[in-house]
Design an enzyme around this catalytic site. Structure first.
Site, PDB file in Angstrom:
ATOM      1  N   ASP A 132       6.457  -5.953  15.180  1.00  0.00           N
ATOM      2  CA  ASP A 132       5.221  -5.661  15.427  1.00  0.00           C
ATOM      3  C   ASP A 132       5.211  -4.418  15.941  1.00  0.00           C
ATOM      4  O   ASP A 132       5.537  -4.385  16.988  1.00  0.00           O
ATOM      5  CB  ASP A 132       4.508  -6.845  15.990  1.00  0.00           C
TER       6      ASP A 132
ATOM      7  N   TYR B 170     -12.303   2.573  14.324  1.00  0.00           N
ATOM      8  CA  TYR B 170     -11.011   3.078  13.154  1.00  0.00           C
ATOM      9  C   TYR B 170     -11.288   4.538  13.143  1.00  0.00           C
ATOM     10  O   TYR B 170     -10.170   5.170  13.141  1.00  0.00           O
ATOM     11  CB  TYR B 170     -11.463   2.556  11.974  1.00  0.00           C
TER      12      TYR B 170
ATOM     13  N   GLY C 223       0.768  -1.333   0.043  1.00  0.00           N
ATOM     14  CA  GLY C 223       0.114   0.087   0.077  1.00  0.00           C
ATOM     15  C   GLY C 223       0.758   1.456   0.083  1.00  0.00           C
ATOM     16  O   GLY C 223       1.683   1.493  -0.671  1.00  0.00           O
ATOM     17  N   PHE C 224       0.388   2.278   0.662  1.00  0.00           N
ATOM     18  CA  PHE C 224       0.840   3.513   0.817  1.00  0.00           C
ATOM     19  C   PHE C 224       2.523   3.514   1.131  1.00  0.00           C
ATOM     20  O   PHE C 224       3.452   4.169   0.599  1.00  0.00           O
ATOM     21  CB  PHE C 224       0.343   4.411   1.842  1.00  0.00           C
TER      22      PHE C 224
HETATM   23  P1  NDP Z   1      -2.153  -1.760   3.496  1.00  0.00           P
HETATM   24  O1  NDP Z   1      -2.993  -2.775   4.502  1.00  0.00           O
HETATM   25  O2  NDP Z   1      -1.938  -2.051   2.138  1.00  0.00           O
HETATM   26  O3  NDP Z   1      -0.876  -1.359   4.332  1.00  0.00           O
HETATM   27  C1  NDP Z   1      -0.612  -1.475   5.678  1.00  0.00           C
HETATM   28  C2  NDP Z   1       0.823  -1.295   6.175  1.00  0.00           C
HETATM   29  O4  NDP Z   1       0.994  -1.493   7.510  1.00  0.00           O
HETATM   30  C3  NDP Z   1       1.343  -2.788   5.799  1.00  0.00           C
HETATM   31  O5  NDP Z   1       2.683  -2.523   5.343  1.00  0.00           O
HETATM   32  C4  NDP Z   1       1.365  -3.556   7.041  1.00  0.00           C
HETATM   33  O6  NDP Z   1       2.714  -4.370   7.193  1.00  0.00           O
HETATM   34  C5  NDP Z   1       1.550  -2.565   8.027  1.00  0.00           C
HETATM   35  N1  NDP Z   1       1.277  -2.778   9.368  1.00  0.00           N
HETATM   36  C6  NDP Z   1      -0.095  -3.150   9.980  1.00  0.00           C
HETATM   37  N2  NDP Z   1      -0.108  -3.721  11.101  1.00  0.00           N
HETATM   38  C7  NDP Z   1       1.031  -3.657  11.521  1.00  0.00           C
HETATM   39  C8  NDP Z   1       1.853  -3.897  12.703  1.00  0.00           C
HETATM   40  N3  NDP Z   1       0.959  -4.477  13.890  1.00  0.00           N
HETATM   41  N4  NDP Z   1       2.934  -3.851  12.937  1.00  0.00           N
HETATM   42  C9  NDP Z   1       3.733  -3.310  12.059  1.00  0.00           C
HETATM   43  N5  NDP Z   1       3.373  -2.912  10.709  1.00  0.00           N
HETATM   44  C10 NDP Z   1       1.951  -3.018  10.479  1.00  0.00           C
HETATM   45  O7  NDP Z   1      -2.954  -0.300   3.789  1.00  0.00           O
HETATM   46  P2  NDP Z   1      -2.791   1.117   3.426  1.00  0.00           P
HETATM   47  O8  NDP Z   1      -1.356   1.314   2.753  1.00  0.00           O
HETATM   48  O9  NDP Z   1      -3.958   1.710   2.881  1.00  0.00           O
HETATM   49  O10 NDP Z   1      -2.674   1.543   4.927  1.00  0.00           O
HETATM   50  C11 NDP Z   1      -1.457   2.781   5.320  1.00  0.00           C
HETATM   51  C12 NDP Z   1      -1.956   3.485   6.341  1.00  0.00           C
HETATM   52  O11 NDP Z   1      -2.939   4.429   5.586  1.00  0.00           O
HETATM   53  C13 NDP Z   1      -2.971   3.121   7.383  1.00  0.00           C
HETATM   54  O12 NDP Z   1      -2.594   3.916   8.769  1.00  0.00           O
HETATM   55  C14 NDP Z   1      -4.501   3.404   7.196  1.00  0.00           C
HETATM   56  O13 NDP Z   1      -5.089   3.528   8.258  1.00  0.00           O
HETATM   57  C15 NDP Z   1      -3.864   4.754   6.108  1.00  0.00           C
HETATM   58  N6  NDP Z   1      -5.203   5.000   5.176  1.00  0.00           N
HETATM   59  C16 NDP Z   1      -5.534   4.228   4.475  1.00  0.00           C
HETATM   60  C17 NDP Z   1      -6.641   4.536   3.429  1.00  0.00           C
HETATM   61  C18 NDP Z   1      -7.055   3.467   2.489  1.00  0.00           C
HETATM   62  O14 NDP Z   1      -8.321   3.948   1.966  1.00  0.00           O
HETATM   63  N7  NDP Z   1      -6.209   2.650   1.773  1.00  0.00           N
HETATM   64  C19 NDP Z   1      -7.193   5.967   3.463  1.00  0.00           C
HETATM   65  C20 NDP Z   1      -6.661   6.864   4.490  1.00  0.00           C
HETATM   66  C21 NDP Z   1      -5.561   6.363   5.443  1.00  0.00           C
HETATM   67  P3  NDP Z   1       2.820  -6.075   7.814  1.00  0.00           P
HETATM   68  O15 NDP Z   1       1.543  -6.430   7.563  1.00  0.00           O
HETATM   69  O16 NDP Z   1       3.655  -6.512   6.797  1.00  0.00           O
HETATM   70  O17 NDP Z   1       2.820  -5.910   9.173  1.00  0.00           O
HETATM   71  C1  8X3 Z   2      -9.500   4.632   5.096  1.00  0.00           C
HETATM   72  C2  8X3 Z   2     -10.649   5.311   4.500  1.00  0.00           C
HETATM   73  O1  8X3 Z   2     -13.007   5.738   4.151  1.00  0.00           O
HETATM   74  O2  8X3 Z   2     -12.024   3.473   4.209  1.00  0.00           O
HETATM   75  O3  8X3 Z   2      -9.054   5.333   6.239  1.00  0.00           O
HETATM   76  O4  8X3 Z   2     -12.270   4.549   6.143  1.00  0.00           O
HETATM   77  S1  8X3 Z   2     -11.900   4.502   4.689  1.00  0.00           S
END
Ligand code: NDP
Ligand code: 8X3
Length: 256
Positions: free
Chosen positions: A60, A153, A13-14
């Site tokens: 983690d 959330y 992701g991001f």
């Molecule tokens: P993804 O699920 O694609 O990526 C999430 C990342 O966070 C992964 O690399 C995962 O790595 C890591 N992660 C999650 N839990 C843990 C943990 N306990 N310890 C270490 N690493 C962790 O999601 P996104 O890229 O979309 O999300 C990234 C951020 O953006 C989050 O904070 C999310 O809330 C936020 N966000 C997302 C939006 C969306 O619509 N996608 C919109 C707005 C905000 P691994 O599993 O390898 O540990």
């Molecule tokens: C992620 C965006 O709208 O799925 O933060 O909660 S939403």
């Protein structure tokens, strides 16, 4: 001079897109995540770019001892931190409050809130010592408006919004920039994680419109990071064109 950048949650992701954006010659990119194999794959990919140094940290973020040990180890490999991207996070479930899964609530609070704090507590003193640095906190439109069943959330992302403002005040005397990036709907592994591997349900979230791509968020971070030393974007909310705020999205607009 190259920059040293720490990106939490860079296995997808991001975080992955942001790591790719910072993987240019001269930079040191430190990537974190729980999935060791993915971390190694990302490292191998990024190291194809000539002159970039990639360091992995497999832990983690919910575990304070693991975070402290990982940053202590990182400090033996790097001599400064220019940018910290607090990105690791998740949504778990989408239920009305009286039906919520308490384990899901704890996973979100422990990751999105406590994990972000654990990392920041370790890295901010390094930036204070340098009298410079830039912290990015990945919030959400869900941290600006609550939506139905988003309860916990949304609460974690409202807390990120508060912490972003608080960090900006506390770190102001040390020349440290603090920027919140608050994206709306973006298709990553986010919904797959939220719905515990249910691909159909995850896909449906983004049906009928073009959501943000992870690269759009990476562009925003790169833009804010490239601004002159005297300029700081404090808070940047971004959505795809089909989304107005946390709960208003137009689907199949061409059919209306
Ligand atoms: P993804 O699920 O694609 O990526 C999430 C990342 O966070 C992964 O690399 C995962 O790595 C890591 N992660 C999650 N839990 C843990 C943990 N306990 N310890 C270490 N690493 C962790 O999601 P996104 O890229 O979309 O999300 C990234 C951020 O953006 C989050 O904070 C999310 O809330 C936020 N966000 C997302 C939006 C969306 O619509 N996608 C919109 C707005 C905000 P691994 O599993 O390898 O540990
Ligand atoms: C992620 C965006 O709208 O799925 O933060 O909660 S939403």
């Amino acid at each position: 001079m190259g920059k040293t950048v720490i990106i939490t949650g860079a296995t997808s992701g991001f975080g992955l897109a942001i790591a790719r954006r910072f993987a240019t010659g001269g930079n040191t990119v430190c990537i974190t995540g729980r999935r060791l194999e993915r971390l190694q794959q990302v490292k191998d990919e990024l190291e194809q770019v000539s002159g970039v140094r990639v360091i992995t940290a497999n832990f983690d973020i919910r575990d304070r001892a693991q975070v402290e040990a990982a940053i202590a180890e990182l400090k033996t490999k790097i001599d400064r931190v220019d940018i910290l991207v607090n990105n690791a996070g998740l949504a778990a479930g989408l239920s009305s409050i009286e039906e919520g899964d308490v384990d899901d609530w704890e996973a979100m609070i422990d990751t999105n809130l406590k994990g972000l704090l654990y990392i920041t507590r370790q890295v901010a003193p390094i930036m204070k010592e340098q009298q410079s640095g830039h912290i990015f906190n990945i919030g959400s439109t869900a941290g600006k408006q609550v939506y139905k069943n988003g309860n916990v959330y949304c609460a974690t992302k409202f807390a990120v919004d508060a912490l972003n403002q608080a960090m900006r005040i506390d770190l102001l005397p040390y020349g440290i920039k603090v920027t919140a990036i608050n994206p709306g709907l973006a298709e990553t592994e986010f919904s797959l994680v939220r719905f515990k591997g249910d691909e159909g349900r995850a896909k449906a979230v983004y049906a009928g419109f073009e959501p943000l791509h992870a690269e759009d968020i990476a562009d925003a971070v790169a833009y804010c990071a490239a601004l002159p030393a005297h300029v700081c974007i404090n808070d940047l909310t971004m959505t795809c064109t089909a989304q107005a705020n946390a709960s208003n999205v137009v689907r199949d607009a061409h059919k209306i």
